[in-house]
Write a protein that holds these residues in place. Structure first.
Motif, short mmCIF file in Angstrom:
data_model
loop_
_atom_site.label_atom_id
_atom_site.label_comp_id
_atom_site.label_asym_id
_atom_site.label_seq_id
_atom_site.Cartn_x
_atom_site.Cartn_y
_atom_site.Cartn_z
N VAL A 33 21.68 52.44 -13.10
CA VAL A 33 22.98 51.87 -12.76
C VAL A 33 23.11 50.50 -13.41
N SER A 34 24.12 50.34 -14.28
CA SER A 34 24.39 49.06 -14.91
C SER A 34 25.27 48.23 -13.99
N MET A 35 24.84 47.01 -13.73
CA MET A 35 25.58 46.12 -12.85
C MET A 35 26.22 44.97 -13.64
N LYS A 36 26.08 44.98 -14.95
CA LYS A 36 26.50 43.85 -15.78
C LYS A 36 27.98 43.53 -15.66
N GLN A 37 28.85 44.52 -15.81
CA GLN A 37 30.29 44.26 -15.75
C GLN A 37 30.71 43.75 -14.38
#
Length: 65
Positions: free
Chosen positions: A10-14
């Protein structure tokens, strides 16, 4: 997908860049879901989480100080 048995990255960057409070709520929701199904969760960087179903576990090595 987690309840179906998928391992997720899971990418949380944005979300981190947009809204810190929404990021916190999203991570808490993922944690609760993970705990409810006896899965596992770990942060692998500031921007990524690994979330696993009960059939998989995340190996954690002890960090020497």
């Amino acid at each position: 997908k987690l309840r179906e048995g998928s391992i997720m990255l899971v990418s949380m960057k944005q979300l981190r860049q947009k809204d810190a409070e929404e990021l916190k709520r999203a991570v808490e929701k993922i944690k609760r879901t993970c705990m409810a199904i006896n899965g596992d969760i770990a942060g692998i960087s500031d921007d990524w989480l690994v979330v696993t179903p009960p059939a998989a576990r995340i190996h954690r090595e002890a960090v020497a100080e």
